[in-house]
Structure formats: structure tokens, C-alpha cells
Enzyme design. Structure first.
Site, short mmCIF file in Angstrom:
data_model
loop_
_atom_site.label_atom_id
_atom_site.label_comp_id
_atom_site.label_asym_id
_atom_site.label_seq_id
_atom_site.Cartn_x
_atom_site.Cartn_y
_atom_site.Cartn_z
N GLU A 262 -14.56 -8.57 -7.16
CA GLU A 262 -14.37 -9.62 -6.16
C GLU A 262 -15.30 -10.78 -6.49
O GLU A 262 -16.52 -10.63 -6.51
CB GLU A 262 -14.67 -9.08 -4.75
CG GLU A 262 -14.62 -10.13 -3.66
CD GLU A 262 -13.33 -10.93 -3.68
OE1 GLU A 262 -13.43 -12.18 -3.69
OE2 GLU A 262 -12.23 -10.34 -3.68
N HIS B 280 -8.79 -8.26 -7.62
CA HIS B 280 -9.06 -9.13 -6.47
C HIS B 280 -9.28 -8.23 -5.25
O HIS B 280 -8.44 -8.14 -4.36
CB HIS B 280 -7.90 -10.09 -6.20
CG HIS B 280 -7.59 -11.04 -7.31
ND1 HIS B 280 -6.92 -10.67 -8.46
CD2 HIS B 280 -7.85 -12.38 -7.44
CE1 HIS B 280 -6.78 -11.73 -9.24
NE2 HIS B 280 -7.32 -12.77 -8.64
N ASP C 238 -14.86 -13.45 -12.68
CA ASP C 238 -13.53 -14.04 -12.66
C ASP C 238 -12.50 -12.93 -12.86
O ASP C 238 -12.62 -12.11 -13.78
CB ASP C 238 -13.40 -15.08 -13.77
CG ASP C 238 -12.00 -15.65 -13.86
OD1 ASP C 238 -11.67 -16.54 -13.06
OD2 ASP C 238 -11.21 -15.16 -14.71
N ALA C 239 -11.51 -12.90 -12.01
CA ALA C 239 -10.56 -11.78 -12.02
C ALA C 239 -9.80 -11.66 -13.33
O ALA C 239 -9.59 -10.54 -13.83
CB ALA C 239 -9.56 -11.95 -10.86
N HIS D 49 0.81 -1.21 0.00
CA HIS D 49 0.00 0.00 0.00
C HIS D 49 0.85 1.27 0.00
O HIS D 49 0.45 2.26 -0.61
CB HIS D 49 -0.97 -0.03 1.18
CG HIS D 49 -2.05 -1.06 1.01
ND1 HIS D 49 -2.54 -1.83 2.04
CD2 HIS D 49 -2.72 -1.48 -0.10
CE1 HIS D 49 -3.47 -2.66 1.58
NE2 HIS D 49 -3.60 -2.45 0.28
N ASP E 290 -4.01 -8.76 -7.18
CA ASP E 290 -3.62 -9.07 -5.80
C ASP E 290 -4.35 -10.32 -5.34
O ASP E 290 -5.20 -10.26 -4.44
CB ASP E 290 -3.96 -7.84 -4.93
CG ASP E 290 -3.57 -8.01 -3.48
OD1 ASP E 290 -2.82 -8.95 -3.16
OD2 ASP E 290 -4.03 -7.21 -2.65
N SER F 101 -7.08 -2.37 -0.38
CA SER F 101 -6.75 -1.53 -1.53
C SER F 101 -7.93 -0.72 -2.05
O SER F 101 -7.76 0.44 -2.43
CB SER F 101 -6.15 -2.38 -2.65
OG SER F 101 -4.98 -3.03 -2.22
#
Length: 276
Positions: free
Chosen positions: A115, A41, A139-140, A18, A160, A97
Site C-alpha cells: 500500500e 493495492h 509503487d504498486a 471477494h 485492485d 482483501s
């Protein structure tokens, strides 16, 4: 390695990730043109450091609490972002995040969050209520490819994942290759936990073979030697980092190394260009 974030919120990896993410966005915002920020994510958005999961590991004591105790002004932006979701001097909540990125949005910027986990996505929508963020439940890797290039000329994709799947690195590598073909000038940040150096050296070689001209690697090793079978730190791959960010990086990573070094260990943060 399973990395369910509620157990690890506010640990040393979060502090590094971060801190660098904030510095990256600030560097990009030196130009007035709009940014699209995409988090593939996103997680829940906010984590209770006094909750059962976080207390079970106690990792925040070696992460965010160390950063708050360190006087170095280079960590002020990071501390302010955490303080923004807390009341009082000591943090009891940790912003993921999504909540951090939302703090830095200008009127011309856009935030897209994703997500896949239904319960986490539901929580995330509640956490982001009142912001301009768009929240997806997809789906990411499909979303990553679908969203680039963004409508704005500039943007950042943050990848992430929890690394619960054995093929996570392979999916990242394949998706990055495809995304870079579509959006070669875009900025991409890929986070990963560190367990042993050999595993991550092999992945570095796979990424090097993609031939991406500007691929920066930042790795934070907590201990002076590998500790087999445990969490040893975390790293970031950053595609197309802006010049202002790379120029400011050396003193920032040194400040982070000092703040986060475990007792009797110096720790190490290395930065290099993949392909050099």
C-alpha cells in the site's frame, strides 16, 4: 473514476470480487504445494460500515447486506469471511482483501501486501499484526514486477487500484505484459469499476492484443441498461484461472447476480475468454 475504498466498502463490487477471490484461492489450494498471494493495492485492511465515509454512500446496503440476506449456500464462504471480523448476525465491519486472504493462508503459503499511501500503509500494518503477512509501501506497479515470479512455484497477484489516475489502465496493461513475460504461468486478478461499456470494450481490445492465451473476463452490470455518469458495476480480468475455478464459476456468478440485482432490474454477469 475515483474509487476511494472507504466510501465503497461492502458494496456489490466487493461482494463479487471477494466471492470470486475466495473461490479462486480455494481452487488453487486443492493442490498442497505452497502459494504466494500478492496484493498490490492493499488499502487499510478493514473498513467501518458504520463510519462517516461508508454511511455517506450507503452502498453496503446494496452489497454485503444483500448477500447476508440471501439464503443461497454458494455464498456461504463469502459470508463466513466477512463474519470472521464481526460479532453478531449483521456485519458492521468489512474486511478488505488482505484480511480475507489472511484467513485462507495455510502454513506453507505466503502473503505479500503493498500500500503506497503512507497513512493507509500504517493502518494496514496494525490491522495485519499477528499474521504472517509482509507489508510493503511501494509503487504498486514496481512491486508487481519485482515480486514475480515468486519464490514459490505457484501464486496469485491481485491488482485492485482506485483508478484515480487517468493512465491507470495503460499502466496495468503495460505491467501485465511485462509480468506475463517473466511469469507466464502465474495467476493474476485485475479488478476494475464499470462506467460505460464502450470504455471497457476498448480496454478489452488492448488486453486482447497482448496475446495472453488464458485471460478470463467476468463483468457484473447492475442495471439492465447503462446509467450514464454513475457506477454501473465492476469486472475482473483473471489470467490463468485454474480449471476447478472455471468449472464452479457459472452457478456462483448466477447466485451473485440474483442476490445483488437492484429493485426492478435483473442485472447481468457475463464471463468470456478474451481472444475467443
Amino acid at each position: 473514476m475515483n474509487y476511494r475504498h472507504s466510501f465503497h466498502a461492502g458494496n456489490s463490487a466487493d461482494v463479487v470480487k471477494h466471492s470470486l477471490l475466495i473461490a479462486l484461492v480455494r481452487a488453487l489450494q486443492q493442490k498442497q504445494s505452497p502459494l504466494t498471494l500478492i496484493d498490490t493495492h492493499a488499502g487499510c485492511g478493514l473498513y467501518d460500515l458504520d463510519g462517516e465515509d461508508a454511511q455517506r454512500t450507503g452502498e453496503s446496503t446494496q452489497g454485503v447486506l444483500r448477500a447476508f440476506a440471501d439464503p443461497n449456500p454458494l455464498l456461504n464462504d463469502y459470508r463466513a469471511a466477512v463474519q470472521a471480523v464481526n460479532v453478531g448476525a449483521e456485519p458492521h465491519f468489512y474486511p478488505g482483501s488482505p484480511r480475507i486472504l489472511a484467513q485462507f493462508l495455510r502454513p506453507q503459503d505466503f502473503l505479500i501486501l503493498n500500500e503506497k499511501h503512507p497513512q493507509d500503509a500504517y493502518t494496514l500494518r496494525g490491522m495485519m499484526r499477528g499474521t504472517s503477512a509482509a507489508v510493503h509501501e511501494r509503487d504498486a506497479y514496481e512491486l508487481w514486477l519485482a515480486m514475480v515470479p515468486p519464490r514459490t512455484a505457484r501464486g496469485v497477484v491481485l491488482v485492485d487500484p482506485p483508478y484515480e489516475q487517468a493512465d491507470e489502465r495503460e499502466r496495468i496493461t503495460a505491467t501485465l505484459a511485462a509480468a506475463h513475460r517473466k511469469w507466464s504461468h502465474g495467476v493474476t486478478v485485475i479488478w476494475y469499476p464499470l462506467k460505460d461499456r464502450a470504455t471497457h470494450w476498448r480496454w478489452r481490445e488492448q488486453l486482447r492484443k497482448l496475446g495472453i492465451p488464458k485471460l478470463l473476463r467476468v463483468e457484473h452490470w447492475l442495471y439492465d441498461g447503462d446509467q450514464p455518469g454513475i457506477y454501473n458495476g465492476a469486472g475482473l480480468y483473471i489470467v490463468n484461472p485454474p480449471y476447478a475455478f472455471t468449472q464452479a464459476l457459472p452457478p456462483l456468478v448466477e447466485a451473485l447476480r440474483i442476490a445483488l440485482a437492484p429493485e426492478s432490474h435483473r442485472g447481468e454477469i457475463t464471463t468470456d475468454w478474451v481472444g475467443d
